[in-house]
Design a protein around this motif. Structure first.
Motif, short mmCIF file in Angstrom:
data_model
loop_
_atom_site.label_atom_id
_atom_site.label_comp_id
_atom_site.label_asym_id
_atom_site.label_seq_id
_atom_site.Cartn_x
_atom_site.Cartn_y
_atom_site.Cartn_z
N THR A 14 54.26 7.19 31.20
CA THR A 14 53.63 8.25 30.67
C THR A 14 55.17 9.86 30.58
OG1 THR A 14 53.07 8.92 33.24
CG2 THR A 14 52.31 7.36 31.96
N GLY A 71 46.56 4.50 24.58
CA GLY A 71 48.08 5.17 24.21
C GLY A 71 48.09 3.80 23.29
N SER A 84 51.27 5.94 27.07
CA SER A 84 49.78 6.68 27.00
C SER A 84 50.14 7.76 28.60
CB SER A 84 49.54 5.35 28.94
OG SER A 84 48.05 6.12 28.47
#
Length: 142
Positions: A14, A71, A84
């Motif tokens: 992330t 994502g 994501s």
């Protein structure tokens, strides 16, 4: 770069950092926009857009579940990379906060107020339910 014969390398990333990164994974199950699918060692190269859904990772006979909020997944040379905006492991999820978010979203969806953004409320409900599922708390009541 290929991993050892024991399995695949899986990375979930992330903007805040790496949520999961391990070798020796046997299976990754995700949900793309067109349905659920599984990835095993020596899978053909693939790029898929992911839905808000728990990713299931099987390694050494155990299952690890991680909430992934959309994502993309790329599979290449026995490396699975998921990027994501948000991904959370069960130990990171605040159950009480997820219950409150669920209840707020349900209240908004049941409202007759014309000013409610129902699409946003539906997405908030979906995120809260996924968090509760991953945290193993789907039976908790507020």
């Amino acid at each position: 770069m290929a991993t050892n014969d024991a399995g695949m390398r899986v990375n979930i990333i992330t903007p805040d950092g790496t949520v999961f990164s391990e070798d020796g994974v046997d299976l990754v199950v995700a949900r793309a926009l067109d349905g659920e699918f599984g990835i095993m060692r020596d899978h053909a190269p693939l790029v898929a857009a992911l839905k808000v859904w728990p990713i299931r990772i099987k390694k050494d006979g155990k299952e690890i579940v991680i909430a992934v909020f959309g994502g993309f997944m790329e599979v290449k040379d026995n490396v699975v990379t998921i990027t994501s905006r948000v991904a959370e492991t069960a130990d990171y999820i605040d159950i009480e906060r997820a219950i409150k978010a669920r209840d707020r979203a349900l209240s908004r969806l049941e409202s007759k107020d014309k000013n409610i953004d129902y699409e946003r409320a539906e997405l908030a409900l979906q995120r809260a339910l996924i968090r509760l599922q991953v945290a193993g708390a789907t039976k908790l009541k507020s």
